[in-house]
Motif scaffolding. Structure first.
Motif, PDB file in Angstrom:
ATOM      1  N   UNK A   1       0.856  -1.186   0.000  1.00 44.96           N
ATOM      2  CA  UNK A   1       0.000   0.000   0.000  1.00 44.96           C
ATOM      3  C   UNK A   1       0.890   1.233   0.000  1.00 44.96           C
ATOM      4  N   UNK A   2       0.232   2.393  -0.176  1.00 42.45           N
ATOM      5  CA  UNK A   2       0.999   3.626  -0.207  1.00 42.45           C
ATOM      6  C   UNK A   2       1.565   4.022   1.137  1.00 42.45           C
ATOM      7  N   UNK A   3       0.985   3.541   2.239  1.00 43.56           N
ATOM      8  CA  UNK A   3       1.481   3.759   3.605  1.00 43.56           C
ATOM      9  C   UNK A   3       1.621   5.239   3.945  1.00 43.56           C
ATOM     10  N   UNK A   4       0.864   6.112   3.262  1.00 40.88           N
ATOM     11  CA  UNK A   4       0.932   7.530   3.579  1.00 40.88           C
ATOM     12  C   UNK A   4       2.083   8.263   2.914  1.00 40.88           C
ATOM     13  N   UNK A   5       2.836   7.609   2.022  1.00 35.69           N
ATOM     14  CA  UNK A   5       3.919   8.295   1.314  1.00 35.69           C
ATOM     15  C   UNK A   5       3.344   9.295   0.313  1.00 35.69           C
ATOM     16  N   UNK A   6       4.140  10.281  -0.037  1.00 32.14           N
ATOM     17  CA  UNK A   6       3.704  11.312  -0.963  1.00 32.14           C
ATOM     18  C   UNK A   6       4.933  11.798  -1.727  1.00 32.14           C
ATOM     19  N   UNK A   7       4.732  12.429  -2.882  1.00 29.87           N
ATOM     20  CA  UNK A   7       5.883  12.975  -3.615  1.00 29.87           C
ATOM     21  C   UNK A   7       6.677  13.936  -2.739  1.00 29.87           C
ATOM     22  N   UNK A   8       7.977  13.873  -2.851  1.00 28.57           N
ATOM     23  CA  UNK A   8       8.928  14.656  -2.068  1.00 28.57           C
ATOM     24  C   UNK A   8       9.164  14.082  -0.675  1.00 28.57           C
ATOM     25  N   UNK A   9       8.574  12.909  -0.376  1.00 26.37           N
ATOM     26  CA  UNK A   9       8.921  12.254   0.887  1.00 26.37           C
ATOM     27  C   UNK A   9      10.409  11.908   0.885  1.00 26.37           C
ATOM     28  N   UNK A  10      11.012  11.966   2.046  1.00 28.68           N
ATOM     29  CA  UNK A  10      12.446  11.710   2.160  1.00 28.68           C
ATOM     30  C   UNK A  10      12.754  10.222   2.045  1.00 28.68           C
ATOM     31  N   UNK A  11      13.936   9.939   1.513  1.00 28.13           N
ATOM     32  CA  UNK A  11      14.488   8.591   1.475  1.00 28.13           C
ATOM     33  C   UNK A  11      15.848   8.667   2.175  1.00 28.13           C
ATOM     34  N   UNK A  12      16.049   7.825   3.183  1.00 28.49           N
ATOM     35  CA  UNK A  12      17.294   7.850   3.946  1.00 28.49           C
ATOM     36  C   UNK A  12      18.014   6.520   3.804  1.00 28.49           C
ATOM     37  N   UNK A  13      19.332   6.573   3.923  1.00 24.65           N
ATOM     38  CA  UNK A  13      20.177   5.388   3.890  1.00 24.65           C
ATOM     39  C   UNK A  13      20.910   5.327   5.228  1.00 24.65           C
ATOM     40  N   UNK A  14      20.432   4.409   6.094  1.00 22.85           N
ATOM     41  CA  UNK A  14      20.983   4.299   7.441  1.00 22.85           C
ATOM     42  C   UNK A  14      20.922   5.636   8.181  1.00 22.85           C
ATOM     43  N   UNK A  15      19.815   6.339   8.021  1.00 25.65           N
ATOM     44  CA  UNK A  15      19.606   7.586   8.729  1.00 25.65           C
ATOM     45  C   UNK A  15      20.144   8.815   8.048  1.00 25.65           C
ATOM     46  N   UNK A  16      20.816   8.665   6.902  1.00 32.26           N
ATOM     47  CA  UNK A  16      21.377   9.802   6.174  1.00 32.26           C
ATOM     48  C   UNK A  16      20.535  10.035   4.927  1.00 32.26           C
ATOM     49  N   UNK A  17      20.239  11.325   4.628  1.00 34.19           N
ATOM     50  CA  UNK A  17      19.411  11.652   3.474  1.00 34.19           C
ATOM     51  C   UNK A  17      20.048  11.109   2.194  1.00 34.19           C
ATOM     52  N   UNK A  18      19.254  10.353   1.419  1.00 34.41           N
ATOM     53  CA  UNK A  18      19.774   9.721   0.208  1.00 34.41           C
ATOM     54  C   UNK A  18      18.967  10.064  -1.036  1.00 34.41           C
ATOM     55  N   UNK A  19      17.785  10.668  -0.882  1.00 32.48           N
ATOM     56  CA  UNK A  19      16.970  10.989  -2.042  1.00 32.48           C
ATOM     57  C   UNK A  19      15.557  11.343  -1.639  1.00 32.48           C
ATOM     58  N   UNK A  20      14.662  11.376  -2.646  1.00 35.27           N
ATOM     59  CA  UNK A  20      13.267  11.730  -2.390  1.00 35.27           C
ATOM     60  C   UNK A  20      12.370  10.818  -3.215  1.00 35.27           C
ATOM     61  N   UNK A  21      11.104  10.772  -2.802  1.00 32.87           N
ATOM     62  CA  UNK A  21      10.083  10.051  -3.574  1.00 32.87           C
ATOM     63  C   UNK A  21       9.631  10.957  -4.720  1.00 32.87           C
ATOM     64  N   UNK A  22       9.684  10.413  -5.944  1.00 29.72           N
ATOM     65  CA  UNK A  22       9.267  11.209  -7.103  1.00 29.72           C
ATOM     66  C   UNK A  22       7.776  11.065  -7.375  1.00 29.72           C
ATOM     67  N   UNK A  23       7.294   9.821  -7.362  1.00 31.62           N
ATOM     68  CA  UNK A  23       5.875   9.612  -7.686  1.00 31.62           C
ATOM     69  C   UNK A  23       5.431   8.255  -7.153  1.00 31.62           C
ATOM     70  N   UNK A  24       4.110   8.046  -7.129  1.00 33.73           N
ATOM     71  CA  UNK A  24       3.514   6.773  -6.737  1.00 33.73           C
ATOM     72  C   UNK A  24       2.475   6.389  -7.771  1.00 33.73           C
ATOM     73  N   UNK A  25       2.383   5.095  -8.041  1.00 34.78           N
ATOM     74  CA  UNK A  25       1.353   4.610  -8.972  1.00 34.78           C
ATOM     75  C   UNK A  25       0.888   3.232  -8.515  1.00 34.78           C
ATOM     76  N   UNK A  26      -0.359   2.917  -8.880  1.00 32.89           N
ATOM     77  CA  UNK A  26      -0.949   1.622  -8.529  1.00 32.89           C
ATOM     78  C   UNK A  26      -0.663   0.636  -9.647  1.00 32.89           C
ATOM     79  N   UNK A  27      -0.165  -0.529  -9.281  1.00 29.42           N
ATOM     80  CA  UNK A  27       0.115  -1.601 -10.252  1.00 29.42           C
ATOM     81  C   UNK A  27      -0.519  -2.874  -9.720  1.00 29.42           C
ATOM     82  N   UNK A  28      -1.717  -3.228 -10.284  1.00 35.72           N
ATOM     83  CA  UNK A  28      -2.493  -4.377  -9.819  1.00 35.72           C
ATOM     84  C   UNK A  28      -2.846  -4.166  -8.346  1.00 35.72           C
ATOM     85  N   UNK A  29      -2.401  -5.081  -7.463  1.00 32.83           N
ATOM     86  CA  UNK A  29      -2.724  -4.965  -6.040  1.00 32.83           C
ATOM     87  C   UNK A  29      -1.546  -4.414  -5.236  1.00 32.83           C
TER      88      UNK A  29
END
Length: 400
Positions: free
Chosen positions: A49-77
């Motif tokens: 599920x989307x779990x409340x994520x949204x575009x521009x959500x942070x992505x961390x690698x072991x607690x260090x900023x590593x990127x952002x969420x660009x987009x979300x899309x539904x693929x089947x289930x």
């Protein structure tokens, strides 16, 4: 308008500074190169599920900023999350765990990448990650909290809230110090990132021990609950103890202050006595057991014999058994009673025949060794050596 040469130089300098500043803003803040795909890699994360994520959500690698969420899309289930990651980071993809966490109760979800190894291969553009690690939905948490609060009596809940307010009243500076201390800990961990990550990666073994000791921990908390219950049941006595504790502490401090000069010497002497008592512990126990009936028997001897009491008889025994001479000074070597000079004794001065001989059965040779049970010897050194050899046989008193 005619511009002087100096003014033209100034305008040119201002134009160059403006271009540099705007370029720096575009690169550092707006991240235009990353928007254009320069210096980034695109990775997809597949979630239930989307779990409340949204575009521009942070992505961390072991607690260090590593990127952002660009987009979300539904693929089947499933939901496919497209992430833009910093291409300069080498993130191992073997057994890579991707978890969705929430920064607070109101949301602010982010993705945490937790690799299980430090070696290649690394995430690259176009890779795909599958994960099912999602946070507990806030709605479920609120429902569980509402159910838990519903089981608590309203009066008790009101008391808890009121007492909590009293407990934390005027404690803002102290709480601020705690928060500042936590910030310092986090800053120190960030400055020492490698050891901190190593500690986090190897914390599983410690946590496993806590899981294995779960029964013991629950038993300990049960004991703690019984103690607190006992304290609650004896609240008046505990209060009286606390009320009088200051005076008792003052008196105790005064006592220790007065005995401080002599206490070390007394304790040192007691240590010597305690060592002796430790060695002769069994003998002391025997005395304490036997002495009361012996005292009662001694009284019966004086007052007269009764059934079950001791009876004292006087009989003359002549040479039964004969006196012991072995181990003592021979008759021809004995000094005259008129000599009073102190000399060293040339012999042990105890009956030195074998332990089984009938002569002087309660003599020194048959004394039990406290440090070596089962061994009998006349002195400590012989006890520690395992016993002593007989000094001879007892000659007939009338012999040559």
């Amino acid at each position: 308008m005619l511009l002087t040469k100096f003014v033209r130089y100034q305008l040119g300098a201002f134009a160059i500074i403006t271009v540099v500043v705007i370029s720096w803003i575009l690169v550092s803040y707006l991240r235009v190169p990353a928007m254009l795909g320069i210096g980034r890699s695109t990775v997809e994360l597949v979630l239930p599920s989307g779990a409340g994520l949204y575009p521009k959500s942070n992505v961390t690698y072991r607690g260090v900023h590593a990127g952002v969420v660009h987009s979300l899309r539904i693929d089947a289930d499933t939901v496919v999350v497209t992430m833009h990651l910093d291409a300069d980071l080498d993130i191992p993809k073997t057994d890579l765990r991707a978890e969705v966490h929430s920064r607070s109760a109101i949301g602010e979800q982010y993705i945490e990448l937790l690799p299980q190894t430090d070696s290649a291969p690394y995430l690259a553009d176009g890779d795909r990650i599958d994960s099912t690690r999602l946070p507990t939905p806030t709605a479920h948490m609120v429902d569980a909290l509402d159910t838990a609060l519903g089981d608590i009596p309203r009066d008790d809940l009101q008391t808890l809230i009121t007492e909590s307010g009293v407990a934390f009243r005027n404690s803002g500076p102290d709480l601020q110090q705690i928060l500042d201390g936590l910030d310092n800990v986090l800053d120190e961990g960030h400055r020492n990132l490698a050891p901190t990550l190593h500690l986090i990666d190897n914390a599983g073994a410690l946590l496993d021990t806590q899981v294995a000791a779960g029964d013991d921990i629950r038993a300990w908390t049960g004991y703690l609950g019984s103690i607190t219950g006992s304290l609650a049941a004896n609240d008046a006595h505990v209060g009286a103890l606390l009320a009088g504790g200051e005076e008792a502490g003052t008196q105790a401090a005064d006592l220790f202050g007065r005995i401080t000069p002599t206490l070390p010497r007394a304790l040192a002497n007691l240590q010597s006595v305690a060592e002796v008592l430790r060695i002769y512990n069994m003998s002391l126990e025997q005395i304490l057991v036997v002495y009361p009936p012996l005292a009662a028997m001694a009284q019966s001897i004086v007052k007269g014999s009764e059934p079950g009491m001791a009876n004292l008889d006087f009989n003359m025994n002549v040479n039964a058994p004969p006196p012991c001479l072995t181990g003592f000074v021979a008759p021809d070597q004995r000094r005259s009673p008129s000599e009073s000079a102190v000399i060293e004794s040339p012999t042990p001065n105890y009956c030195g025949v074998a332990p089984g001989e009938p002569y002087v059965p309660r003599g020194a040779r048959n004394m039990p060794c406290m440090e070596n049970p089962g061994v009998r010897a006349p002195d400590v050194d012989s006890c520690r050596a395992g016993g002593t050899a007989p000094l001879g046989t007892n000659p007939w008193i009338g012999g040559p």
